[in-house]
Motif scaffolding. Structure first.
Motif, short mmCIF file in Angstrom:
data_model
loop_
_atom_site.label_atom_id
_atom_site.label_comp_id
_atom_site.label_asym_id
_atom_site.label_seq_id
_atom_site.Cartn_x
_atom_site.Cartn_y
_atom_site.Cartn_z
N SER A 124 1.10 12.30 1.03
CA SER A 124 1.67 11.19 1.80
C SER A 124 2.99 10.73 1.19
O SER A 124 3.87 10.25 1.91
CB SER A 124 0.67 10.03 1.93
N GLY A 158 -3.93 14.07 -1.97
CA GLY A 158 -3.63 13.48 -0.67
C GLY A 158 -2.52 12.46 -0.77
O GLY A 158 -1.60 12.41 0.06
N ALA A 159 -2.58 11.65 -1.84
CA ALA A 159 -1.54 10.65 -2.04
C ALA A 159 -0.19 11.34 -2.28
O ALA A 159 0.85 10.86 -1.81
CB ALA A 159 -1.89 9.76 -3.22
N ASP A 176 1.86 1.62 -3.50
CA ASP A 176 0.68 1.90 -4.32
C ASP A 176 0.17 3.32 -4.09
O ASP A 176 -0.32 3.97 -5.01
CB ASP A 176 -0.42 0.87 -4.00
N SER A 177 0.28 3.81 -2.86
CA SER A 177 -0.13 5.19 -2.59
C SER A 177 0.72 6.15 -3.38
O SER A 177 0.24 7.18 -3.86
CB SER A 177 0.00 5.51 -1.09
N ILE A 221 -11.45 7.02 -5.22
CA ILE A 221 -10.12 6.56 -5.65
C ILE A 221 -9.79 7.24 -6.98
O ILE A 221 -10.52 7.10 -7.96
CB ILE A 221 -10.12 5.03 -5.81
N ARG A 237 2.00 5.52 -6.26
CA ARG A 237 1.49 5.44 -7.63
C ARG A 237 0.26 6.33 -7.78
O ARG A 237 0.13 7.08 -8.73
CB ARG A 237 1.14 3.98 -7.94
N LEU A 238 -0.64 6.25 -6.79
CA LEU A 238 -1.87 7.03 -6.87
C LEU A 238 -1.61 8.53 -6.86
O LEU A 238 -2.45 9.32 -7.27
CB LEU A 238 -2.80 6.67 -5.71
N ALA A 266 -6.59 14.54 2.03
CA ALA A 266 -7.06 13.32 1.38
C ALA A 266 -8.50 12.97 1.73
O ALA A 266 -9.25 12.51 0.89
CB ALA A 266 -6.13 12.15 1.75
N PRO A 302 0.81 -1.23 0.00
CA PRO A 302 0.00 0.00 0.00
C PRO A 302 0.84 1.27 0.00
O PRO A 302 0.43 2.27 -0.61
CB PRO A 302 -0.81 -0.11 1.29
N ILE A 303 1.99 1.24 0.64
CA ILE A 303 2.81 2.46 0.65
C ILE A 303 3.30 2.76 -0.77
O ILE A 303 3.22 3.90 -1.24
CB ILE A 303 4.00 2.31 1.63
N MET A 343 -8.25 12.88 -3.36
CA MET A 343 -7.39 11.76 -2.98
C MET A 343 -6.03 11.77 -3.66
O MET A 343 -5.02 11.44 -3.06
CB MET A 343 -8.07 10.43 -3.33
#
Lengths: 279, 424, 299
Positions: free
Chosen positions: C275, C271-272, C39-40, C52, C42-43, C257, C36-37, C268
């Motif tokens: 992060s 937000g990503a 992938d975040s 999303i 990537r987002l 986010a 997830p870290i 989002m």
């Protein structure tokens, strides 16, 4: 503790004073929390600092009867116990391999797990949310449980691997000669010896899991799945105009962790020290 | 073994505690549960009493009011609706705060569902409609004004002011007598904007006409009339309590409710709040926002507050719509105004306002030009939103980070980064 | 050949057994914590109005953050606040934590009890501590309410830092206690026979022994503080009152986010991006830490 020659010098008095001041600084907010939770709202204003005039339980009764606090308690307990159970099982299984069945790359794997101790899982929140929606776990306790397990595994593997390494190989050899299979060695020999370390892992993880607020806030939406910290935060508005309720709520959120800590402080401190210092 | 003993002790304690906690417990079988949600967590008890009226007549339905804290409400509701776990009945804030739910396709078109929709006040219907589609039942509006402590006023021989000059003189007197004139803080960002600026400032900037000019891009917040409103709010600074910089909303309420301050610039929804906090209702008075000069017509902030929508994906759509129709009707309107005085129902029905404070607030409407909060409509559709900017500028002004003029300039310049009519 | 089959079968069994034991931990750890870290991150290259983000925009979010004043101001503000917050907490926890550890390792009455008590606040939820301090600082009736600590631009952030330190100083005390306990008594005895005074003892024996612990305590504080959210939520709301003066990366991330635009949400994708910036900051700090402390250890 170290046995040192007593030196009743000035420094000892300074340390005494420091300890006393520190004691007051720690205890005052906690005292205030408990004492205020036992006063009706009107009394808090007239007598904010003193002990309560009577032992008033109305604030707690309100929280349980009107705010479903019992349900939130149950939710938190479910999250904590399921998570701890899984952390302990999964970590000790992996730790057994890493400690006693090393293979090419197992040292790397160990470091890979232990690195998790300093990786803040919050940075993956958006993707975790996305994933939980995909799994259909969004707004269920399962989502928070999964996150808690993932957060707890690095510490579990770290402590347990270390502990299993200290178990003499002879013990396992003897068991193999007796015809024990590896899983049986694990369950009959390793696990019983591992109990004190498991206790440390359990207590050290209990506290952050019980207290976690971030993931419940993001992943849980319905009232029926709220955990205690989430409910505390969201109910703060509802009761913020009644300080008696606010403090009763804070007290109720704290009691389980404090009791657990006081009962298990030895294992707790041991686990944390090892976790901190060898890391 | 010592460890084992402790595990046993803890388990016993846990079981005992759970036993105590779960002594009660209710069962409901074969009933339809309609979950309603709102940002008014303080209303749980009162809403439950209102909904009990419905449940009496519909024994197979349970109306479960599950509010979420104001700060988290919109984020939570959006996420819940997007992931298909939203409540059946959704409370909507007006204009751009409620609209996204409809635009994302989560709400039922209520245009032909609400009985007598054409008889509802059109301004209220407009707050929850787009292109002729009404997606929210206009449920209730709120007004802004000033509460006062009757005993304190009486003690110093004071009467409610009509004009701003009288208001300031009153504050001076209170200050001289050693009272805290106004329980107002500068910590929570919304109170100064939503209540003090929109409520008391409207008389200075010229109410609805000025707001419409602003929306059309024909006026700016830096125009003299708006700056005057900023200045008016700023002039109250010396009448605020010591430590007002750190006074949050609940402490403000508590201060007024416990008689530690003479006045509270508030919204009509706080009538029941003060009552719940133990203030004697007979001791709480209210007056309308003082006008700038004697003879001016009152510019009254009668804000469109609560709309009620139905979740398109509700598992009990029929029951939810049935309930909504009841909410649109007279019985609910009356119950709402009894239980939550200060929420003024838009339902076109003959409803009595029994609460004297609420009646006073309502009476004024007839002699006023009603308006809504200054930058709520359209100007808060996008980031940085007008609501957010005002929430930065006004507290900043009260702690002298900005002069009133700079506060106005700050909001204006930020809005100009995106609001289309300002960009032309 | 027969023995070969037996051998491979045994080998396979061994692999399967290892895999079976490792897999549950490995899967959950990798899929819930690590992936997830990534992938975040990537987002952060996507945008979209839904929950999303789904439209690829390359560095669009970052360009917005670094070129538009409204966004840059917030990120920069959170960054500088976070640095200040970290410095205050580090100083308090290391210095006070060390001296209190000195006190509880003395062979004096009550020291053992204090060791236990000092950890009590750490067991509480940050949220509870925040709400508790907020009441203590309440201007109407709080015992420390005589100054608007949370309303003043200069004192609000340090106040939050003190609250956090109050809670977590127990952790520092615990670790320092272990370090001091670990110093061989003979070493101290010898020093005293040589006539070393308190300061010499401190400088030549105690401080060198606990230096590695300073590193660990600081690392723990660093990672914790750059993702801190709960204390801001509880004490000064998600907008970091007054006027973002207590806004930390954690609250910025939450707001951007997960909030609606009217409450400071940026969507989002943005937000990503926030992060990801947080990740870079945390990784940078941890990298420096390894460089400074681990190299020393190896040397």
């Amino acid at each position: 503790m170290m046995k040192r020659r007593k030196r009743s010098t000035l420094s000892t008095y300074v340390y005494y004073l420091a300890m006393f001041v520190y004691f007051i600084v720690i205890m005052y907010p906690l005292y205030l929390m408990v004492v205020t939770s036992l006063k009706p709202n009107a009394e808090i204003f007239k007598n904010p600092l003193g002990p309560p005039r009577s032992f008033y339980l109305g604030n707690f009764i309100t929280l349980i009867s009107r705010a479903n606090f019992n349900l939130y308690f149950l939710n938190s307990l479910v999250v904590v116990f399921v998570s701890l159970f899984c952390i302990i099982i999964f970590s000790s299984l992996a730790a057994f391999i890493l400690a006693k069945h090393g293979f090419k790359g197992s040292t790397f794997l160990y470091s890979f797990f232990v690195a998790g101790l300093i990786i803040p899982i919050r940075l993956g929140t958006i993707s975790i949310l996305k994933m939980m929606i995909g799994f259909g776990l969004h707004d269920t306790l399962g989502s928070v449980i999964l996150v808690s397990i993932a957060t707890g595994i690095p510490f579990g593997i770290f402590i347990l691997t270390d502990f299993i390494r200290m178990i003499p190989d002879d013990l396992m050899h003897a068991a193999r000669i007796d015809g024990y299979s590896e899983p049986k060695i694990f369950s009959r020999i390793i696990i019983p010896l591992l109990l004190p370390a498991i206790a440390s892992v359990a207590v050290v993880n209990f506290i952050p899991i019980w207290n976690d607020f971030w993931f419940p806030l993001i992943l849980l939406k319905s009232q029926s799945v709220r955990t205690v910290p989430l409910a505390t935060a969201l109910l703060f508005g509802q009761f913020s105009t009644n300080y008696g309720h606010v403090f009763a709520m804070l007290t109720m959120a704290s009691v389980p962790v404090v009791i657990t800590y006081l009962i298990f402080s030895r294992w707790f401190l041991k686990g944390l020290t090892e976790g901190g210092l060898k890391g | 073994m010592k460890l084992a003993k402790r595990v046993v002790v803890l388990s016993l304690v846990a079981v005992l505690a759970m036993g105590l906690v779960f002594a009660g417990g209710d069962k409901e079988k074969g009933k339809v549960r309609i979950v309603t949600t709102s940002w008014r967590t303080e209303d749980v008890e009162r809403m439950n009493r209102i909904n009990a009226l419905y449940m009496e007549k519909h024994p197979n339905v349970i109306i479960d009011f599950q509010p979420t804290a104001d700060e988290e409400y919109d984020a939570n509701t959006t996420a819940s609706l997007e992931t298909g776990i939203g409540a059946d009945i959704i409370y909507l804030r007006s204009y751009d705060e409620g609209l996204p739910y409809y635009e994302a396709g989560h709400l039922v078109d209520l245009t032909d569902i609400i009985p007598n929709l054409d008889k509802f006040p059109s301004a209220a219907v407009g707050a929850w409609s787009k292109d002729g589609v009404t997606y929210g039942l206009p449920s209730a509006g709120v007004t802004h004004g000033v509460y006062y402590n009757k005993a304190i006023f009486k003690k110093h021989g004071l009467t409610p002011p009509k004009t701003w000059a009288e208001f300031i003189k009153l504050n001076e007197t209170l200050l001289a007598k050693g009272e805290v004139p106004i329980a107002q803080g500068a910590l929570d960002d919304w109170t100064l904007y939503e209540v003090a600026f929109s409520g008391l400032g409207a008389n200075f900037y010229g109410g609805e006409a000025a707001r419409q000019a602003l929306l059309a891009g024909k006026a700016k917040l830096t125009d003299p009339n708006f700056v005057k409103a900023f200045e008016a709010v700023y002039s109250l600074k010396k009448y605020l309590p010591r430590g007002y910089e750190a006074l949050d909303y609940s402490a403000m309420l508590q201060m007024f409710a416990s008689g530690q301050a003479a006045m509270f610039i508030g919204g009509s929804w706080e009538i029941s709040t003060f009552e719940d906090m133990g203030a004697d209702p007979a001791n709480v008075g209210w007056f309308a926002p003082p006008v700038e000069k004697a003879g001016d017509r009152l510019q009254y902030c009668f804000h469109v507050d609560i709309g009620v929508g139905v979740n398109k994906n509700s598992k009990h759509l029929d029951e939810a719509i049935e309930y909504l129709k009841w909410v649109a009707g007279a019985e609910y309107a009356q119950a709402l105004m009894n239980e939550l005085p200060g929420f003024f129902s838009y339902t076109p029905a003959d409803v009595k306002i029994n609460d004297p404070l609420a009646a006073a607030m309502f009476e004024v409407i007839a002699d006023s030009d009603p308006t809504v909060r200054t930058v709520w409509e359209k100007l808060s559709a996008q980031a940085p939103s007008g609501n957010e900017l005002m929430g930065i500028a006004l507290p900043g002004m009260m702690v002298d980070k900005y002069t009133p003029k700079e506060a106005a300039e700050f909001v204006q310049s930020q809005l100009e980064t995106w609001y289309p009519p300002f960009r032309k | 050949m027969g023995s070969n089959v037996l051998h491979t079968r045994r080998k396979w069994r061994k692999i399967l057994f290892r895999l079976g034991f490792l897999l549950p931990a490995l899967l959950i750890y990798t899929f819930i914590l690590l992936i997830p870290i990534v992938d975040s991150m990537r987002l952060s290259f996507y945008t979209g109005s839904g929950l999303i983000p789904n439209t690829f925009i390359g560095f669009g979010n970052y360009i917005k953050i670094f070129t538009q004043e409204v966004f840059r101001e917030r990120v920069w503000g959170a960054f500088t606040n976070n640095i200040k917050f970290f410095l205050i907490v580090t100083l308090l926890q290391n210095i006070l934590g060390f001296f209190l550890a000195m006190a509880v390792t003395r062979p004096i009455k009550g020291a053992k009890f204090m060791r236990k008590i000092s950890f009590l606040p750490t067991t509480l939820s940050v949220l509870v501590v925040g709400f508790l301090f907020r009441q203590i600082l309440n201007p109407i009736w709080g015992i420390l309410g005589n100054f608007p600590w949370l309303g003043n631009e200069h004192t609000a952030l340090p106040t939050l830092a003190v609250a956090v330190s109050w809670q977590f100083i127990g952790e520092s005390i615990l670790l320092y206690t272990v370090g001091i306990d670990g110093i061989p008594i003979e070493l101290l005895e010898a020093a005293r026979i040589d006539g070393a005074n308190w300061f010499q003892e401190m400088r030549h024996i105690i401080l060198p022994a606990i230096m590695p612990i300073v590193g660990i305590v600081t690392l723990l504080i660093y990672v914790g503080d750059f993702t801190q959210f709960d204390i801001v939520y509880a004490m000064t709301t998600t907008s970091g009152n007054p006027r973002f003066k207590t806004d930390l990366f954690g609250s910025l991330f939450y707001r951007t986010a997960f909030s609606t635009p009217a409450r400071g949400g940026w969507g989002m994708g943005m937000g990503a991006a926030v992060s990801t910036i947080m990740f870079v900051v945390v990784a940078f700090g941890v990298g420096i830490w390894f460089f400074v402390f681990q190299r020393k250890r190896d040397a």
